[in-house]
Design a protein around this motif. Structure first.
Motif, PDB file in Angstrom:
ATOM      1  N   ARG A 124      -3.104  -4.643  -1.048  1.00  0.00           N
ATOM      2  CA  ARG A 124      -2.076  -3.481  -0.723  1.00  0.00           C
ATOM      3  C   ARG A 124      -1.032  -3.389  -1.367  1.00  0.00           C
ATOM      4  O   ARG A 124       0.004  -4.172  -1.168  1.00  0.00           O
ATOM      5  CB  ARG A 124      -1.841  -4.255   0.818  1.00  0.00           C
ATOM      6  N   THR A 150      -1.070   4.422  -5.761  1.00  0.00           N
ATOM      7  CA  THR A 150      -1.648   3.196  -5.246  1.00  0.00           C
ATOM      8  C   THR A 150      -2.661   2.295  -6.302  1.00  0.00           C
ATOM      9  O   THR A 150      -2.946   2.958  -7.339  1.00  0.00           O
ATOM     10  CB  THR A 150      -2.427   3.473  -4.062  1.00  0.00           C
ATOM     11  N   CYS A 160      -0.873  16.539  -0.443  1.00  0.00           N
ATOM     12  CA  CYS A 160      -1.941  15.508  -1.158  1.00  0.00           C
ATOM     13  C   CYS A 160      -2.606  16.250  -2.336  1.00  0.00           C
ATOM     14  O   CYS A 160      -3.568  17.171  -1.705  1.00  0.00           O
ATOM     15  CB  CYS A 160      -2.703  15.092   0.171  1.00  0.00           C
ATOM     16  N   ASN A 171      -7.373  14.286   0.200  1.00  0.00           N
ATOM     17  CA  ASN A 171      -8.100  13.476   1.118  1.00  0.00           C
ATOM     18  C   ASN A 171      -8.225  14.304   2.434  1.00  0.00           C
ATOM     19  O   ASN A 171      -6.970  14.303   3.172  1.00  0.00           O
ATOM     20  CB  ASN A 171      -7.814  12.059   1.205  1.00  0.00           C
ATOM     21  N   GLY A 206       0.826  -1.221   0.111  1.00  0.00           N
ATOM     22  CA  GLY A 206      -0.074   0.135  -0.065  1.00  0.00           C
ATOM     23  C   GLY A 206       0.954   1.279  -0.097  1.00  0.00           C
ATOM     24  O   GLY A 206       2.159   1.061   0.329  1.00  0.00           O
ATOM     25  N   SER A 207       0.328   2.142  -0.415  1.00  0.00           N
ATOM     26  CA  SER A 207       1.179   3.666  -0.245  1.00  0.00           C
ATOM     27  C   SER A 207       1.414   4.205   0.915  1.00  0.00           C
ATOM     28  O   SER A 207       2.158   4.954   1.489  1.00  0.00           O
ATOM     29  CB  SER A 207       0.634   4.749  -1.180  1.00  0.00           C
ATOM     30  N   ASP A 208       0.376   3.655   2.076  1.00  0.00           N
ATOM     31  CA  ASP A 208       0.694   3.762   3.399  1.00  0.00           C
ATOM     32  C   ASP A 208       1.965   3.258   3.981  1.00  0.00           C
ATOM     33  O   ASP A 208       2.564   4.081   4.504  1.00  0.00           O
ATOM     34  CB  ASP A 208      -0.483   2.963   4.161  1.00  0.00           C
ATOM     35  N   TYR A 251       0.328  10.888   7.453  1.00  0.00           N
ATOM     36  CA  TYR A 251       1.610  11.606   7.437  1.00  0.00           C
ATOM     37  C   TYR A 251       1.856  12.092   9.046  1.00  0.00           C
ATOM     38  O   TYR A 251       2.964  11.692   9.505  1.00  0.00           O
ATOM     39  CB  TYR A 251       1.677  12.853   6.841  1.00  0.00           C
ATOM     40  N   PHE A 307      -4.718  13.564   4.794  1.00  0.00           N
ATOM     41  CA  PHE A 307      -4.532  12.395   4.988  1.00  0.00           C
ATOM     42  C   PHE A 307      -3.805  12.037   6.280  1.00  0.00           C
ATOM     43  O   PHE A 307      -2.591  12.337   6.435  1.00  0.00           O
ATOM     44  CB  PHE A 307      -3.783  11.433   3.841  1.00  0.00           C
ATOM     45  N   ASP A 317       1.308  13.116  -2.750  1.00  0.00           N
ATOM     46  CA  ASP A 317       0.516  11.922  -2.644  1.00  0.00           C
ATOM     47  C   ASP A 317      -0.625  11.876  -3.512  1.00  0.00           C
ATOM     48  O   ASP A 317      -1.481  12.666  -3.522  1.00  0.00           O
ATOM     49  CB  ASP A 317       0.083  11.662  -1.228  1.00  0.00           C
ATOM     50  N   ALA A 348      -2.925   9.399  -4.525  1.00  0.00           N
ATOM     51  CA  ALA A 348      -3.511   8.239  -4.394  1.00  0.00           C
ATOM     52  C   ALA A 348      -4.731   8.289  -5.415  1.00  0.00           C
ATOM     53  O   ALA A 348      -5.367   7.356  -5.751  1.00  0.00           O
ATOM     54  CB  ALA A 348      -4.110   8.090  -3.005  1.00  0.00           C
ATOM     55  N   TYR A 349      -5.298   9.502  -5.852  1.00  0.00           N
ATOM     56  CA  TYR A 349      -6.523   9.500  -6.636  1.00  0.00           C
ATOM     57  C   TYR A 349      -6.186  10.035  -7.954  1.00  0.00           C
ATOM     58  O   TYR A 349      -7.126  10.623  -8.572  1.00  0.00           O
ATOM     59  CB  TYR A 349      -7.611  10.486  -6.007  1.00  0.00           C
ATOM     60  N   SER A 383      -4.875   0.811  -4.837  1.00  0.00           N
ATOM     61  CA  SER A 383      -5.966   0.741  -3.911  1.00  0.00           C
ATOM     62  C   SER A 383      -7.304   1.460  -4.369  1.00  0.00           C
ATOM     63  O   SER A 383      -8.410   0.970  -3.817  1.00  0.00           O
ATOM     64  CB  SER A 383      -5.748   0.975  -2.388  1.00  0.00           C
ATOM     65  N   LYS A 384      -7.071   2.443  -4.937  1.00  0.00           N
ATOM     66  CA  LYS A 384      -8.449   3.369  -5.476  1.00  0.00           C
ATOM     67  C   LYS A 384      -9.029   2.760  -6.780  1.00  0.00           C
ATOM     68  O   LYS A 384      -9.468   1.967  -7.033  1.00  0.00           O
ATOM     69  CB  LYS A 384      -8.092   4.598  -5.077  1.00  0.00           C
TER      70      LYS A 384
END
Ligand code: PLP
Length: 362
Positions: free
Chosen positions: A231, A220, A159, A163, A90-92, A119, A116, A190, A192-193, A222-223
């Motif tokens: 993950r 990621t 981000c 988010n 995951g990017s987490d 961080y 998010f 980031d 993610a989207y 994930s989305k």
């Protein structure tokens, strides 16, 4: 008494939302629409299932620690050498790796608020001082963030789309910001989207990576790719920055099935395009509805929308849940009178808007 770091004692573990089955049972509902975690309502590309069943895999052996199949797929997609990617659970995990490598009690780190939460969470664990710069109308205050940077700053987090607000940053604003950041500071962008973005003024992150050795972009599966259960996330940067982070990465951090699934998923860009178009239609429907019903919202480039209801978010959350729709209450997101709602399929969007209309007209 065992020793626990002071800063860790003060943290609370991540609280996952109720599962669909729990809510069904509790409320005696047969159908639940979960719009709380920005998962892809269309699932993932059918190529993923085909790829996984076509491969007889020996589960007794460790995965490829270098992730060569996925790295090759990323190389082909981005036209960048493999040494420019770092793979994460995951990017987490990429956020965690950056924090572990670059933050300690002698450093500070700059981020927006609300943004998010991982961080800040990771920075606190590493003992770094966290400098939060409030958003303006859901938007990063990039000038304030740049002026918060000092000689002790190690990492700045950006981000985009943000988010929980969904607001993205323009090409002009981001370039102006990066120009102001000294090169001893690493900028984490980031995205993610990223796959959902349709804004005409959006920047080209790859062009920026070529120019700035202190920039790392995280993305990621994930989305939009619909593989949250596997993950997989990754960072893209110049080789020197990737090399600096690699020693912190666990040797087998992305698992064998996840690597295969992600490599298959990135090859199906028509699925991503379909999801982006459906998502945009859903956003437009939501925005029209909000305007007609005098509900505030932030213009979103993600697959979710933050809607302001001008009443306690938990009340609205509960009312929607009783109608079988799970959104995310804004209480934990810094917007106590708003809900963050994932854009579902057309049918799910229609049901959600109908449910909201019933609740607010009571
Ligand atoms: C969902 C999300 C992530 C984490 O994604 P994973 O790759 O599943 O760890 C990172 N950043 C933002 C902004 C997100 O919304």
């Amino acid at each position: 008494m065992m020793y626990i770091k002071d800063q860790v004692k003060k943290l609370t573990p991540y609280k996952p939302g109720k599962t669909v089955d729990e809510v069904k049972k509790e409320l005696g509902l047969s159908e639940i629409i979960k719009l709380a975690s920005n998962e892809n309502p269309f699932g993932c590309s059918e190529k993923v299932g085909q790829e996984l069943t076509a491969h007889a895999m020996n589960y007794a052996i460790y995965p490829d620690g270098g992730g060569s199949v996925l790295r090759q797929a990323l190389t082909e997609f981005y036209q960048l050498p493999g040494e420019q990617f770092i793979l994460g659970n995951g990017s987490d995990e990429i956020i965690q790796i950056i924090s572990r490598a670059m933050l300690d009690s002698s450093k500070n780190t700059v981020m927006a608020a609300p943004t998010f939460p991982q961080y800040k969470h990771n920075a606190v664990i590493e003992g770094a001082k966290v400098i939060e710069v409030p958003l303006i109308d859901g938007r990063h205050d990039l000038n304030k963030m740049a002026s918060a940077v000092d000689q002790d700053t190690a990492v700045v987090w950006v981000c985009s789309p943000n988010n929980p607000t969904g607001v993205s940053i323009s090409d002009q604003d981001l370039k102006h910001f990066i120009e102001q950041i000294p090169d001893h500071v690493v900028i984490v962008l980031d995205e993610a989207y990223f796959e959902y973005v349709t804004a005409a003024d959006y920047y080209d992150a790859l062009e920026l990576i070529r120019k700035y050795p202190n920039l790392i972009v995280t993305r990621t599966f994930s989305k939009a790719y619909g593989l949250a259960g596997f993950r997989v996330g990754y960072g893209i940067a110049q080789p020197s920055l990737i090399q600096a982070l690699e020693p912190v990465r666990e040797p087998f951090n992305t698992n064998a099935l996840a690597q295969l699934a992600a490599a298959a998923a990135i090859k199906d860009q028509s699925f991503i395009q379909h999801c982006r178009e459906q998502n945009r239609n859903g956003i437009e429907k939501f925005e029209r509805f909000c305007t007609e019903h005098n509900l505030g919202f932030f213009p979103t480039q993600g697959n979710f929308i933050l809607v302001h209801f001008n009443k306690d978010a938990n009340v609205m959350f509960e009312a929607l849940m009783r109608k079988g729709i799970i959104a995310r209450s804004g209480h934990a997101l810094g917007y106590p009178e708003s809900l963050r709602i994932t854009i579902g399929t057309e049918e799910q969007v229609n049901k959600t808007l109908k449910a909201i209309e019933e609740i607010i007209s009571q």
